[in-house]
Design a protein around this motif. Structure first.
Motif, PDB file in Angstrom:
ATOM      1  N   THR A 107       0.848  -1.190   0.000  1.00  0.00           N
ATOM      2  CA  THR A 107       0.000   0.000   0.000  1.00  0.00           C
ATOM      3  C   THR A 107       0.881   1.236   0.000  1.00  0.00           C
ATOM      4  N   CYS A 108       0.570   2.170  -0.868  1.00  0.00           N
ATOM      5  CA  CYS A 108       1.317   3.421  -0.941  1.00  0.00           C
ATOM      6  C   CYS A 108       0.933   4.286   0.258  1.00  0.00           C
ATOM      7  N   LYS A 109       1.918   4.717   1.044  1.00  0.00           N
ATOM      8  CA  LYS A 109       1.606   5.515   2.222  1.00  0.00           C
ATOM      9  C   LYS A 109       1.711   7.014   1.970  1.00  0.00           C
ATOM     10  N   HIS A 110       2.508   7.434   0.978  1.00  0.00           N
ATOM     11  CA  HIS A 110       2.591   8.861   0.636  1.00  0.00           C
ATOM     12  C   HIS A 110       3.208   9.019  -0.745  1.00  0.00           C
ATOM     13  N   THR A 111       3.040  10.198  -1.313  1.00  0.00           N
ATOM     14  CA  THR A 111       3.651  10.527  -2.598  1.00  0.00           C
ATOM     15  C   THR A 111       4.470  11.802  -2.492  1.00  0.00           C
ATOM     16  N   ASP A 112       4.894  12.132  -1.277  1.00  0.00           N
ATOM     17  CA  ASP A 112       5.691  13.333  -1.040  1.00  0.00           C
ATOM     18  C   ASP A 112       7.155  13.027  -1.321  1.00  0.00           C
ATOM     19  N   ALA A 113       7.599  13.312  -2.522  1.00  0.00           N
ATOM     20  CA  ALA A 113       8.965  13.032  -2.919  1.00  0.00           C
ATOM     21  C   ALA A 113       9.791  14.310  -2.888  1.00  0.00           C
ATOM     22  N   ALA A 114      11.003  14.200  -2.391  1.00  0.00           N
ATOM     23  CA  ALA A 114      11.882  15.356  -2.321  1.00  0.00           C
ATOM     24  C   ALA A 114      12.499  15.673  -3.680  1.00  0.00           C
ATOM     25  N   LYS A 115      12.788  14.647  -4.467  1.00  0.00           N
ATOM     26  CA  LYS A 115      13.517  14.858  -5.703  1.00  0.00           C
ATOM     27  C   LYS A 115      12.719  14.507  -6.957  1.00  0.00           C
ATOM     28  N   VAL A 165       6.464  -2.169  -9.107  1.00  0.00           N
ATOM     29  CA  VAL A 165       5.028  -2.387  -9.013  1.00  0.00           C
ATOM     30  C   VAL A 165       4.343  -1.984 -10.319  1.00  0.00           C
ATOM     31  N   VAL A 166       3.125  -2.485 -10.504  1.00  0.00           N
ATOM     32  CA  VAL A 166       2.278  -2.037 -11.613  1.00  0.00           C
ATOM     33  C   VAL A 166       1.605  -0.763 -11.133  1.00  0.00           C
ATOM     34  N   ASP A 167       1.998   0.383 -11.699  1.00  0.00           N
ATOM     35  CA  ASP A 167       1.511   1.680 -11.213  1.00  0.00           C
ATOM     36  C   ASP A 167       0.218   2.092 -11.920  1.00  0.00           C
ATOM     37  N   ASN A 168      -0.194   3.332 -11.728  1.00  0.00           N
ATOM     38  CA  ASN A 168      -1.464   3.827 -12.275  1.00  0.00           C
ATOM     39  C   ASN A 168      -1.493   3.873 -13.800  1.00  0.00           C
ATOM     40  N   THR A 169      -0.337   3.861 -14.443  1.00  0.00           N
ATOM     41  CA  THR A 169      -0.297   3.877 -15.904  1.00  0.00           C
ATOM     42  C   THR A 169      -0.503   2.489 -16.496  1.00  0.00           C
ATOM     43  N   GLY A 170      -0.466   1.446 -15.647  1.00  0.00           N
ATOM     44  CA  GLY A 170      -0.602   0.086 -16.122  1.00  0.00           C
ATOM     45  C   GLY A 170       0.717  -0.556 -16.482  1.00  0.00           C
ATOM     46  N   LYS A 171       1.801   0.188 -16.334  1.00  0.00           N
ATOM     47  CA  LYS A 171       3.132  -0.329 -16.626  1.00  0.00           C
ATOM     48  C   LYS A 171       3.880  -0.564 -15.322  1.00  0.00           C
ATOM     49  N   ILE A 172       4.984  -1.248 -15.396  1.00  0.00           N
ATOM     50  CA  ILE A 172       5.782  -1.536 -14.207  1.00  0.00           C
ATOM     51  C   ILE A 172       6.814  -0.436 -14.026  1.00  0.00           C
ATOM     52  N   GLY A 173       6.863   0.095 -12.805  1.00  0.00           N
ATOM     53  CA  GLY A 173       7.818   1.132 -12.471  1.00  0.00           C
ATOM     54  C   GLY A 173       8.532   0.781 -11.180  1.00  0.00           C
ATOM     55  N   GLY A 174       9.765   1.250 -11.054  1.00  0.00           N
ATOM     56  CA  GLY A 174      10.549   1.009  -9.845  1.00  0.00           C
ATOM     57  C   GLY A 174      10.521   2.242  -8.951  1.00  0.00           C
ATOM     58  N   TYR A 175      10.194   2.035  -7.677  1.00  0.00           N
ATOM     59  CA  TYR A 175      10.072   3.133  -6.728  1.00  0.00           C
ATOM     60  C   TYR A 175      10.780   2.771  -5.424  1.00  0.00           C
ATOM     61  N   TYR A 176      11.252   3.801  -4.729  1.00  0.00           N
ATOM     62  CA  TYR A 176      11.883   3.568  -3.429  1.00  0.00           C
ATOM     63  C   TYR A 176      10.891   2.902  -2.481  1.00  0.00           C
ATOM     64  N   LYS A 177      11.408   2.058  -1.605  1.00  0.00           N
ATOM     65  CA  LYS A 177      10.543   1.329  -0.674  1.00  0.00           C
ATOM     66  C   LYS A 177       9.876   2.235   0.356  1.00  0.00           C
ATOM     67  N   ASP A 178      10.425   3.419   0.603  1.00  0.00           N
ATOM     68  CA  ASP A 178       9.844   4.290   1.636  1.00  0.00           C
ATOM     69  C   ASP A 178       8.502   4.899   1.231  1.00  0.00           C
ATOM     70  N   TYR A 179       8.058   4.699  -0.020  1.00  0.00           N
ATOM     71  CA  TYR A 179       6.721   5.135  -0.422  1.00  0.00           C
ATOM     72  C   TYR A 179       5.640   4.151  -0.004  1.00  0.00           C
ATOM     73  N   PHE A 180       6.032   2.943   0.392  1.00  0.00           N
ATOM     74  CA  PHE A 180       5.077   1.856   0.630  1.00  0.00           C
ATOM     75  C   PHE A 180       5.147   1.324   2.052  1.00  0.00           C
ATOM     76  N   GLU A 181       4.060   0.695   2.463  1.00  0.00           N
ATOM     77  CA  GLU A 181       4.000   0.036   3.778  1.00  0.00           C
ATOM     78  C   GLU A 181       4.259  -1.440   3.583  1.00  0.00           C
TER      79      GLU A 181
END
Length: 65
Positions: free
Chosen positions: A16-24, A49-65
């Motif tokens: 589950t995404c906990k926030h979208t507050d990215a510094a960079k 993860v499969v993001d809102n665009t329907g494609k797979i994207g790589g994101y830092y783990k600190d965005y998720f629980e």
């Protein structure tokens, strides 16, 4: 080229995404806080993860629980 068949692979788990507050980086256009996403691959620092665009994207783990 393992990433070419990630869409067909079974989901490892869900997060589950906990926030979208990215510094960079701007992630608010592809992730929604509170939404659950399917994890297709994972490293020490990133979750793919499969993001809102329907494609797979790589994101830092600190965005998720």
């Amino acid at each position: 080229m393992i990433h070419t068949n990630w869409t067909e692979k079974p989901t490892l788990r869900t997060v589950t995404c906990k926030h979208t507050d990215a510094a960079k980086f701007l992630v608010s256009n592809v992730l929604t806080a509170g939404k659950t996403y399917e994890v297709k691959n994972e490293t020490e620092e990133f979750v793919f993860v499969v993001d809102n665009t329907g494609k797979i994207g790589g994101y830092y783990k600190d965005y998720f629980e």
